[in-house]
Design an enzyme around this catalytic site. Structure first.
Site, PDB file in Angstrom:
ATOM      1  N   SER A  53       0.673  -0.877   0.249  1.00  0.00           N
ATOM      2  CA  SER A  53       0.150   0.139   0.205  1.00  0.00           C
ATOM      3  C   SER A  53       1.107   1.242   0.429  1.00  0.00           C
ATOM      4  O   SER A  53       2.327   1.781   0.571  1.00  0.00           O
ATOM      5  CB  SER A  53      -0.747  -0.043   1.149  1.00  0.00           C
ATOM      6  OG  SER A  53      -1.548  -1.060   1.466  1.00  0.00           O
TER       7      SER A  53
HETATM    8  N1  SAH Z   1      -0.646  -5.053   4.015  1.00  0.00           N
HETATM    9  C1  SAH Z   1      -0.315  -5.248   2.965  1.00  0.00           C
HETATM   10  C2  SAH Z   1      -0.404  -4.814   1.752  1.00  0.00           C
HETATM   11  C3  SAH Z   1      -1.999  -6.090   1.425  1.00  0.00           C
HETATM   12  S1  SAH Z   1      -2.381  -5.922  -0.226  1.00  0.00           S
HETATM   13  C4  SAH Z   1       1.139  -4.736   2.728  1.00  0.00           C
HETATM   14  O1  SAH Z   1       1.604  -3.856   4.137  1.00  0.00           O
HETATM   15  O2  SAH Z   1       2.392  -4.974   2.413  1.00  0.00           O
HETATM   16  C5  SAH Z   1      -3.564  -7.111   0.462  1.00  0.00           C
HETATM   17  C6  SAH Z   1      -2.981  -8.498   0.890  1.00  0.00           C
HETATM   18  O3  SAH Z   1      -4.138  -9.351   0.858  1.00  0.00           O
HETATM   19  C7  SAH Z   1      -2.445  -9.291  -0.607  1.00  0.00           C
HETATM   20  O4  SAH Z   1      -1.383 -10.150   0.106  1.00  0.00           O
HETATM   21  C8  SAH Z   1      -3.781 -10.511  -0.193  1.00  0.00           C
HETATM   22  O5  SAH Z   1      -3.335 -11.629  -0.794  1.00  0.00           O
HETATM   23  C9  SAH Z   1      -4.352 -10.533   1.031  1.00  0.00           C
HETATM   24  N2  SAH Z   1      -5.688 -11.214   0.781  1.00  0.00           N
HETATM   25  C10 SAH Z   1      -6.680 -11.236   0.010  1.00  0.00           C
HETATM   26  N3  SAH Z   1      -7.725 -11.852   0.610  1.00  0.00           N
HETATM   27  C11 SAH Z   1      -7.547 -12.777   1.487  1.00  0.00           C
HETATM   28  C12 SAH Z   1      -7.949 -13.183   1.963  1.00  0.00           C
HETATM   29  N4  SAH Z   1      -9.009 -13.868   2.164  1.00  0.00           N
HETATM   30  N5  SAH Z   1      -7.339 -13.563   2.941  1.00  0.00           N
HETATM   31  C13 SAH Z   1      -5.881 -13.245   3.601  1.00  0.00           C
HETATM   32  N6  SAH Z   1      -5.277 -12.585   2.883  1.00  0.00           N
HETATM   33  C14 SAH Z   1      -6.268 -12.063   2.074  1.00  0.00           C
END
Ligand code: SAH
Length: 205
Positions: A53
């Site tokens: 992000s």
């Molecule tokens: N917080 C992260 C960025 C988030 S990107 C950072 O600091 O880098 C969103 C993430 O959510 C992605 O890696 C994606 O794979 C994950 N994601 C999506 N759906 C999900 C779910 N149901 N359970 C766990 N993770 C999930």
């Protein structure tokens, strides 16, 4: 310095949050290709088609979460582990859950290399939460969902706060603050944001 200006422009003024963000080197979480851009206020691509992000959005969400030092926090969507690393400086323990096993593994390695020992990385579908560790004082969802998942609402402590991007479109969603009260939930809209979607199930690739 540039980052500080971007954070201020998003209204991030909480000194605890600014200090925690200063302590976490974003360059450690981005791939070598993008290291030179680690301090720009932009989201960057990471493995498995996901993104790290934008720092000002991370700051805004962290501030909105309103953490206290004794809090137990759940983050859904570990990604690189950058957001979890910031939270680790602000609270007692961070549980972070990711559906892509390789991302979770990389995040754990980065956290270990940084000596951040109060983070537990879990592989799983975060829309179910982590029932065995509930209730949580704070829940931060970093992927977009149509509605706040029921299990996450249920795993929020009374008096606790959840921050979650909500929306039906991939293009723009609304960041929502949910506070659990003794007899229900209060909802507040915070800002327009853009996140990758929350997807069901686990990827072992
Ligand atoms: N917080 C992260 C960025 C988030 S990107 C950072 O600091 O880098 C969103 C993430 O959510 C992605 O890696 C994606 O794979 C994950 N994601 C999506 N759906 C999900 C779910 N149901 N359970 C766990 N993770 C999930």
């Amino acid at each position: 310095m540039r980052l500080l200006v971007a954070l201020r422009s998003r209204g991030v003024s909480d000194m605890r949050v600014l200090t925690a963000m200063e302590r976490v080197d974003r360059a450690r979480f981005v791939s070598p290709t993008f290291v030179s851009r680690a301090f720009e206020d932009v989201p960057l691509p990471i493995a498995r088609g996901q993104t790290i992000s934008q720092p000002s959005v991370v700051g805004m969400m962290t501030q909105a979460l309103g953490t206290k030092p004794r809090d137990i926090v759940l983050e859904v969507g570990t990604g690189t582990g950058y957001q979890a690393a910031i939270l680790s400086h602000l609270v007692r323990r961070v549980y972070t859950i990711e559906r892509h096993r390789p991302l979770a593994r990389m995040a754990r390695e980065t956290h270990e290399a940084m000596g951040l020992s109060n983070i537990t990385q879990i592989v799983g579908d975060g829309s179910h939460g982590v029932p065995e560790q509930a209730p949580f004082d704070r829940i931060l969802v970093t992927a977009a969902t149509e509605d706040p998942p029921g299990p996450l609402l249920a795993q929020l402590r009374i008096g606790g706060t959840m921050i979650v991007p909500v929306g039906v479109s991939d293009q723009v969603q609304t960041l929502i603050k949910v506070v659990r009260t003794a007899d229900g939930y209060d909802y507040e809209e915070l800002a327009a944001v853009r996140f990758v979607p929350l997807i069901e199930g686990v990827e072992h690739d």
